[in-house]
Design a protein around this motif. Structure first.
Motif, PDB file in Angstrom:
ATOM      1  N   ALA A  79      52.565  76.409  99.058  1.00  0.00           N
ATOM      2  CA  ALA A  79      52.147  77.350  98.261  1.00  0.00           C
ATOM      3  C   ALA A  79      50.726  77.771  98.377  1.00  0.00           C
ATOM      4  CB  ALA A  79      52.678  77.313  96.878  1.00  0.00           C
ATOM      5  N   ARG A  80      49.820  77.057  97.951  1.00  0.00           N
ATOM      6  CA  ARG A  80      48.261  77.092  98.241  1.00  0.00           C
ATOM      7  C   ARG A  80      48.220  77.601  99.743  1.00  0.00           C
ATOM      8  NH1 ARG A  80      45.615  75.444  94.041  1.00  0.00           N
ATOM      9  NH2 ARG A  80      46.564  74.175  92.392  1.00  0.00           N
ATOM     10  N   LEU A  81      48.716  76.982 100.359  1.00  0.00           N
ATOM     11  CA  LEU A  81      48.465  77.464 101.992  1.00  0.00           C
ATOM     12  C   LEU A  81      48.859  78.840 102.158  1.00  0.00           C
ATOM     13  CD1 LEU A  81      49.459  74.213 104.119  1.00  0.00           C
ATOM     14  CD2 LEU A  81      47.121  75.290 103.918  1.00  0.00           C
ATOM     15  N   ILE A  82      50.050  79.333 101.923  1.00  0.00           N
ATOM     16  CA  ILE A  82      50.536  80.648 101.919  1.00  0.00           C
ATOM     17  C   ILE A  82      49.667  81.671 101.045  1.00  0.00           C
ATOM     18  CG2 ILE A  82      52.369  82.284 101.414  1.00  0.00           C
ATOM     19  CD1 ILE A  82      54.269  79.705 101.638  1.00  0.00           C
ATOM     20  N   HIS A  83      49.061  81.306  99.931  1.00  0.00           N
ATOM     21  CA  HIS A  83      48.128  82.009  99.267  1.00  0.00           C
ATOM     22  C   HIS A  83      46.917  82.372 100.159  1.00  0.00           C
ATOM     23  CE1 HIS A  83      45.562  83.363  95.905  1.00  0.00           C
ATOM     24  NE2 HIS A  83      46.559  84.033  95.497  1.00  0.00           N
ATOM     25  N   SER A  84      46.408  81.020 100.725  1.00  0.00           N
ATOM     26  CA  SER A  84      45.175  81.181 101.372  1.00  0.00           C
ATOM     27  C   SER A  84      45.455  82.121 102.710  1.00  0.00           C
ATOM     28  CB  SER A  84      44.790  79.971 101.695  1.00  0.00           C
ATOM     29  OG  SER A  84      43.593  79.824 102.552  1.00  0.00           O
ATOM     30  N   ASP A  85      46.556  81.920 103.329  1.00  0.00           N
ATOM     31  CA  ASP A  85      46.915  82.674 104.413  1.00  0.00           C
ATOM     32  C   ASP A  85      46.694  83.994 104.170  1.00  0.00           C
ATOM     33  OD1 ASP A  85      46.648  80.538 106.094  1.00  0.00           O
ATOM     34  OD2 ASP A  85      48.900  80.246 106.150  1.00  0.00           O
ATOM     35  N   ALA A  87      45.165  85.562 101.908  1.00  0.00           N
ATOM     36  CA  ALA A  87      43.893  86.129 101.579  1.00  0.00           C
ATOM     37  C   ALA A  87      42.918  86.397 102.932  1.00  0.00           C
ATOM     38  CB  ALA A  87      42.893  85.014 100.607  1.00  0.00           C
ATOM     39  N   HIS A  88      43.346  85.479 103.675  1.00  0.00           N
ATOM     40  CA  HIS A  88      42.573  85.363 105.115  1.00  0.00           C
ATOM     41  C   HIS A  88      43.211  86.708 105.962  1.00  0.00           C
ATOM     42  CE1 HIS A  88      41.949  80.783 105.234  1.00  0.00           C
ATOM     43  NE2 HIS A  88      40.936  81.447 104.535  1.00  0.00           N
ATOM     44  N   LEU A  89      44.386  87.073 105.689  1.00  0.00           N
ATOM     45  CA  LEU A  89      45.240  88.244 106.248  1.00  0.00           C
ATOM     46  C   LEU A  89      44.326  89.605 105.754  1.00  0.00           C
ATOM     47  CD1 LEU A  89      47.300  89.859 107.827  1.00  0.00           C
ATOM     48  CD2 LEU A  89      48.797  89.636 105.843  1.00  0.00           C
ATOM     49  N   ARG A  90      44.192  89.530 104.594  1.00  0.00           N
ATOM     50  CA  ARG A  90      43.592  90.839 104.106  1.00  0.00           C
ATOM     51  C   ARG A  90      42.058  91.008 104.650  1.00  0.00           C
ATOM     52  NH1 ARG A  90      39.956  92.466 100.002  1.00  0.00           N
ATOM     53  NH2 ARG A  90      40.569  94.483  99.097  1.00  0.00           N
ATOM     54  N   LEU A 104      37.651  84.151 111.972  1.00  0.00           N
ATOM     55  CA  LEU A 104      37.954  83.410 113.206  1.00  0.00           C
ATOM     56  C   LEU A 104      38.222  81.856 112.441  1.00  0.00           C
ATOM     57  CD1 LEU A 104      37.825  83.077 116.046  1.00  0.00           C
ATOM     58  CD2 LEU A 104      35.397  82.798 116.038  1.00  0.00           C
ATOM     59  N   ALA A 105      39.053  81.324 113.265  1.00  0.00           N
ATOM     60  CA  ALA A 105      39.516  79.989 112.894  1.00  0.00           C
ATOM     61  C   ALA A 105      39.416  79.218 114.234  1.00  0.00           C
ATOM     62  CB  ALA A 105      40.719  79.807 112.335  1.00  0.00           C
ATOM     63  N   VAL A 106      38.325  78.141 114.155  1.00  0.00           N
ATOM     64  CA  VAL A 106      38.288  77.640 115.596  1.00  0.00           C
ATOM     65  C   VAL A 106      38.031  76.000 115.344  1.00  0.00           C
ATOM     66  CG1 VAL A 106      35.751  78.075 115.478  1.00  0.00           C
ATOM     67  CG2 VAL A 106      36.809  77.402 117.705  1.00  0.00           C
ATOM     68  N   GLY A 107      38.529  75.158 116.064  1.00  0.00           N
ATOM     69  CA  GLY A 107      38.422  73.714 116.184  1.00  0.00           C
ATOM     70  C   GLY A 107      37.765  73.252 117.088  1.00  0.00           C
ATOM     71  N   ALA A 108      37.280  71.861 117.085  1.00  0.00           N
ATOM     72  CA  ALA A 108      36.517  71.274 118.290  1.00  0.00           C
ATOM     73  C   ALA A 108      36.637  69.750 117.825  1.00  0.00           C
ATOM     74  CB  ALA A 108      35.288  71.628 118.180  1.00  0.00           C
ATOM     75  N   ASP A 147      49.463  75.106 117.310  1.00  0.00           N
ATOM     76  CA  ASP A 147      50.895  75.297 117.149  1.00  0.00           C
ATOM     77  C   ASP A 147      51.379  75.932 116.017  1.00  0.00           C
ATOM     78  OD1 ASP A 147      51.184  73.836 119.738  1.00  0.00           O
ATOM     79  OD2 ASP A 147      51.773  71.965 118.738  1.00  0.00           O
ATOM     80  N   GLN A 148      50.586  75.702 114.728  1.00  0.00           N
ATOM     81  CA  GLN A 148      51.088  76.253 113.516  1.00  0.00           C
ATOM     82  C   GLN A 148      50.373  77.488 113.338  1.00  0.00           C
ATOM     83  OE1 GLN A 148      49.720  73.567 110.441  1.00  0.00           O
ATOM     84  NE2 GLN A 148      50.597  71.858 111.874  1.00  0.00           N
ATOM     85  N   GLY A 149      49.569  78.052 114.312  1.00  0.00           N
ATOM     86  CA  GLY A 149      48.808  79.281 114.170  1.00  0.00           C
ATOM     87  C   GLY A 149      47.667  79.326 113.279  1.00  0.00           C
ATOM     88  N   ARG A 150      47.296  78.278 112.830  1.00  0.00           N
ATOM     89  CA  ARG A 150      46.158  77.959 111.804  1.00  0.00           C
ATOM     90  C   ARG A 150      44.760  78.086 112.800  1.00  0.00           C
ATOM     91  NH1 ARG A 150      47.831  77.721 107.223  1.00  0.00           N
ATOM     92  NH2 ARG A 150      49.879  77.234 106.604  1.00  0.00           N
ATOM     93  N   LEU A 151      44.690  77.973 113.753  1.00  0.00           N
ATOM     94  CA  LEU A 151      43.583  78.017 114.690  1.00  0.00           C
ATOM     95  C   LEU A 151      43.777  78.931 115.696  1.00  0.00           C
ATOM     96  CD1 LEU A 151      42.402  74.296 115.254  1.00  0.00           C
ATOM     97  CD2 LEU A 151      41.482  75.773 113.541  1.00  0.00           C
ATOM     98  N   ASP A 152      42.876  79.907 115.967  1.00  0.00           N
ATOM     99  CA  ASP A 152      42.794  80.800 116.969  1.00  0.00           C
ATOM    100  C   ASP A 152      42.410  80.435 118.373  1.00  0.00           C
ATOM    101  OD1 ASP A 152      43.120  83.250 115.377  1.00  0.00           O
ATOM    102  OD2 ASP A 152      41.007  82.884 114.724  1.00  0.00           O
ATOM    103  N   LEU A 153      41.481  79.395 118.481  1.00  0.00           N
ATOM    104  CA  LEU A 153      41.064  78.597 119.624  1.00  0.00           C
ATOM    105  C   LEU A 153      40.735  77.110 119.069  1.00  0.00           C
ATOM    106  CD1 LEU A 153      38.510  80.994 121.047  1.00  0.00           C
ATOM    107  CD2 LEU A 153      40.495  80.661 121.813  1.00  0.00           C
ATOM    108  N   ALA A 154      40.869  76.190 120.226  1.00  0.00           N
ATOM    109  CA  ALA A 154      40.337  74.946 119.766  1.00  0.00           C
ATOM    110  C   ALA A 154      39.535  74.226 121.057  1.00  0.00           C
ATOM    111  CB  ALA A 154      41.339  73.835 119.296  1.00  0.00           C
TER     112      ALA A 154
END
Length: 308
Positions: A79-85, A87-90, A104-108, A147-154
């Motif tokens: 539920a917290r993840l959905i709420h955070s997502d 907020a990021h969408l807005r 932008l969400a990026v991992g390394a 895969d989950q769509g939580r990062l744009d690039l890695a």
């Protein structure tokens, strides 16, 4: 029996998720209802609807109030993840409407962090209102987040995946490696070392099956040596550096850029040991066929400059 996904999607409402978060924070229906501006009978009804939707109880009723059980804690986390997502969408939509900024969400992986930060530094000079989330983790975990769509690039390796063709590899980088130790380690006095000279040393190593762990295991195997017994295993840069600082007898294998940066601050030193194995290159990864948002495309341009 947990309800089916279509049943959950059709019945779950965002206000119910807000109630779960409020219940976790306040522990009582009365205070949770006040937090989200509904009546207590309305909160009681909403909680019953949530538990009916999932087909299971999510809270234990105690004299102190409502305490989430294991399933409840799981649902609250999402539920917290959905709420955070949302907020990021807005935030991203506002950036698009205003013609600048965005998110932008990026991992390394650890060895690619200095490269990523240089590219992000240039991008943020051009886009100062850009909001950036940076995740440092293993390649396997970063690919899961892609895969989950939580990062744009890695920036990582796809070889750890069972389906590397599920990703687009946009550009590649090499990763030279250093064997490093505490600046007070007496081995630094040697002009040249061979792997057998380190046979009695304690190592800080990456966890099993990670590419750099496999490379080190191959080095020992090809030298006819037993892999170090009782190593300290971690994929954390901070943990590795802290261990090396605390114990002068420890040694570790680190990416050159990370090690060189730490060496400039006197945190560690490079041992005079040449490794025959070459680290597997890593790349800038996105989901195959995914449409990258404008900030990710801009970052990709900056990363290409690092490869040139």
């Amino acid at each position: 029996m947990i309800a089916s996904l279509p049943a959950i999607v059709s019945r779950l409402r965002l206000k119910q998720l807000r109630l779960l978060i409020a219940l976790d924070e306040h522990g009582s229906l009365h205070r949770a209802a006040e937090r989200i501006a509904i009546t207590q009978p309305g909160a009681t009804k909403a909680l019953h609807e949530i538990e009916s939707t999932f087909g299971t109880s999510l809270f234990t009723r105690t004299s102190q109030g409502l305490e989430p059980n294991d399933l409840g804690r799981c649902v609250i986390r999402y539920a917290r993840l959905i709420h955070s997502d949302l907020a990021h969408l807005r935030e991203e939509m506002m950036g698009i409407l205003q013609g600048h900024g965005g998110r932008l969400a990026v991992g390394a992986i650890m060895g690619a962090v200095p490269l990523l930060l240089r590219a992000l530094g240039r991008l943020r000079e051009k886009q100062p209102e850009l909001s950036v989330e940076i995740v440092e983790d293993t390649s396997a975990r970063l690919l899961d987040l892609i895969d989950q769509g939580r990062l744009d690039l890695a920036i990582c390796r796809t070889s750890v995946s069972r389906r590397p063709d599920a990703y687009d590899c946009l550009c590649l980088y090499g990763e030279p490696l250093w064997v490093v130790c505490n600046p007070g380690n007496p081995l630094l006095w040697a002009e040249r070392l061979e792997l057998q000279d380190l046979g009695d040393c304690r190592w800080v190593v990456y966890p099993t099956n990670m590419p750099m762990r496999l490379l080190l295991e191959r080095e020992f195997r090809e030298a006819g040596l037993e892999f170090p017994r009782y190593p300290l295993e971690t994929s954390s840069t901070f943990t590795t550096l802290t261990l090396l600082q605390q114990d002068p007898a420890l040694i570790a294998l680190l990416p050159e850029e990370v090690a060189a940066s730490a060496a400039r601050f006197g945190m560690l030193a490079r041992l005079p040991l040449h490794l025959r194995s070459v680290s597997e290159p890593y790349g800038v990864i996105s989901r195959h066929g995914a449409s990258l948002p404008p900030p990710a495309l801009l970052l990709l341009d900056e990363l290409r400059l690092e490869a040139d």
